[in-house]
Scaffold this active site. Structure first.
Site, short mmCIF file in Angstrom:
data_model
loop_
_atom_site.label_atom_id
_atom_site.label_comp_id
_atom_site.label_asym_id
_atom_site.label_seq_id
_atom_site.Cartn_x
_atom_site.Cartn_y
_atom_site.Cartn_z
CB CYS A 163 -9.44 6.45 6.95
SG CYS A 163 -9.40 4.90 6.03
CG HIS A 303 -9.82 6.79 13.15
ND1 HIS A 303 -10.55 7.27 12.08
CD2 HIS A 303 -8.98 5.85 12.63
CE1 HIS A 303 -10.16 6.65 10.98
NE2 HIS A 303 -9.21 5.79 11.28
CD GLU A 314 -8.99 7.02 18.22
OE1 GLU A 314 -9.43 5.97 17.70
OE2 GLU A 314 -9.56 8.13 18.10
CE LYS A 335 -14.12 5.29 11.32
NZ LYS A 335 -13.76 6.40 12.23
CG HIS A 340 -13.45 2.95 8.59
ND1 HIS A 340 -13.62 4.29 8.33
CD2 HIS A 340 -12.11 2.76 8.74
CE1 HIS A 340 -12.43 4.88 8.30
NE2 HIS A 340 -11.50 3.98 8.55
CG PHE A 399 -4.09 2.89 5.41
CD1 PHE A 399 -3.98 2.57 6.75
CD2 PHE A 399 -4.77 2.00 4.58
CE1 PHE A 399 -4.53 1.40 7.27
CE2 PHE A 399 -5.32 0.82 5.09
CZ PHE A 399 -5.20 0.53 6.43
#
Lengths: 413, 75
Positions: A163, A303, A314, A335, A340, A399
């Site tokens: 991502c 994010h 975050e 998002k 996403h 990830f």
């Protein structure tokens, strides 16, 4: 000597629209691009919603033959690249082609084709596998096909950092121009994986929202009732070029690329560290690279995935990094509207960040009805806000514990 | 549909060309713009449509539309 690098063209294919204007106006209006999955029959899946691109015809952007032999993700990236090149009025020819490169980010590649092919192998045998299977599967075919379509024969590469792929691609392209390895780069992110295995796989990780009865409310970053992310698809592409190259052409400049930070969590396959230290070091690295102080950041495109863990960690990272300033800087997660886009997220969100600087408007975080525990920062809830922005940062985390932060700056001579 | 018409239809579809371009003397590569991947896909489609096996050796000899029609009729 390092060169200054500027953004001179942008292109978007998103769940909110085909093109920059359509997407931006929906974003500022706070519209959701999430709906029921139409790409396959999702009956029996825990998650039956996604943010799909609607009404896209690849033949609007490339010859029929190429449209047939490209997967969705490749077609989206070609479409966004065509828009960005036209926007930048950058003509590529035999003379400048070798100095113009392509660097795209893609997390997963052509999963749809992989699924079809696996079924073909099982039901019809290995001899019935299409020769186009591998070309349509590999993530870097986006960069390859963009290069073929437009004659950009400079550096050609692809990043696969899940991502964070789109943001890393743009950061790496920024570096290539800074250090003189290219004059201009077509760069950004792309993804298209509204497919059975993808929805089942992220579902198995409990990473996806299951708010199937109310799709438009499903992506709700920083909200108390957030229950996972919504898979989105599309592509965001930027034309980056050295300042001298842009000025020589008399190009319109959206923003200057000011800083690029990277870090690794070194913690867990999928969970960020609870204190957010990996993301905090990433943001710090970008701020150091830009040669500014945290107090100078006017906006953060988070994010903000809408998963319980990401949004909390975050937020902690921003607090660790910004200290008292954390409550003063507006942060939004687009998002909440686009879903996403995984490897495409950094691409569209860097385009959005350039538009924030250009228009002086912050897109909102929609669906933020009741902030979650510890989520007490200014997330620009529900409605867009006017604000003059000089420095803006965009975050992407993936990830594997991979982080990227980019800082864009209002352009002044 | 005759074998000839069927073959032509497959060629037009797989190579993304107009049916009128698929004349007997047309070469897949030189006239119809096929690359090596297209040729593999084309052979596979004909194998499937006519339920035959075309060996790699035979496939190499199928250069024009007429070659393909003759081959299918003979097998």
């Amino acid at each position: 000597m390092e060169k200054r690098v500027v953004v001179t063209g942008i292109g978007l294919v998103t769940p909110l629209g085909i093109g920059v204007e359509e997407t931006w106006s929906a974003l500022v209006a706070g519209k959701s691009g999430v709906g029921e999955i139409t790409r396959f029959d999702a009956t029996g899946y825990n998650t039956r919603i996604a943010a799909e691109v609607k009404g896209f015809n690849p033949e609007d952007f490339m010859p029929k033959k190429d449209a047939k032999r490209t997967e969705h993700f490749i077609a989206y990236s070609i479409a966004a690249s065509r828009m960005a090149l036209e926007d930048a009025r950058l003509t590529i020819d035999a003379a400048n082609g070798p100095r113009i490169g392509v660097l795209t980010g893609c997390g997963l590649g052509g999963l749809n084709m992989l699924e079809i092919t696996a079924r073909t192998v099982d039901t019809a045998g290995p001899k019935r596998v299409s020769p186009f299977f591998i070309p349509m599967l590999i993530g870097n075919m986006a960069a390859g096909m963009i290069s073929i379509q437009f004659g950009a024969k400079g550096p050609n590469a692809s990043v696969a950092t899940a991502c964070a792929a789109g943001a890393h691609a743009i950061g790496d392209a920024f570096d290539l121009i800074r250090y003189g390895k290219a004059d201009a780069m077509i760069t950004g992110g792309v993804e298209s994986v509204v497919t059975r295995t993808c929805i089942a796989g992220f579902g198995a990780m409990k990473a996806l929202s299951t708010r199937n009865d109310d799709p438009r409310k499903a992506s709700r970053p920083f909200d108390k009732d957030r229950d996972g992310f919504v898979v989105g698809e599309g592509s965001g592409i930027l034309i980056l070029e050295s300042l001298e190259h842009a000025l020589e052409r008399g190009a319109h400049i959206y923003a200057e690329m000011a800083g690029y930070g990277m870090s690794g969590d070194g913690y867990h396959m999928t969970s960020p560290p609870p204190d957010g230290e990996g993301a905090a070091r990433c943001m710090q690295a970008a701020i150091d690279d830009a040669g500014i102080q945290p107090t100078q950041i006017d906006y953060i495109n988070a994010h903000g995935t809408s998963t319980p863990l990401n949004d909390l960690y975050e937020t902690r990272a921003i607090k660790m990094m910004f200290g008292d300033q954390a409550h003063k800087v507006p942060i939004s997660s687009t998002k909440s509207m686009t879903g996403h886009l995984l490897g495409g997220a950094g691409g569209i969100e860097t385009v959005f960040t350039a538009l924030v600087i250009q228009h002086g408007i912050l897109p909102p975080t929609i669906n933020l009805d009741n902030p979650g525990e510890e989520c007490d920062l200014d997330y620009v809830p529900h409605t867009a806000r006017k604000k003059e922005v000089t420095y803006a940062m965009t975050n992407s985390f993936g990830f594997g514990g991979t982080n990227a932060s980019l800082i864009l700056k209002k352009f002044t001579q | 549909m005759s074998v000839e018409d069927k073959v032509k239809k497959i060629i037009a579809e797989k190579l993304s060309v107009d049916l009128e371009e698929v004349v007997p003397e047309a070469s897949f590569v030189d006239d119809l713009g096929a690359d090596s991947l297209d040729l593999v896909e084309l052979i596979m489609s004909m194998e499937e449509e006519f339920d035959i096996d075309i060996s790699d050796e035979d496939a190499e000899k199928l250069v024009t539309v007429q070659n393909a029609i003759d081959y299918i009729k003979a097998h």
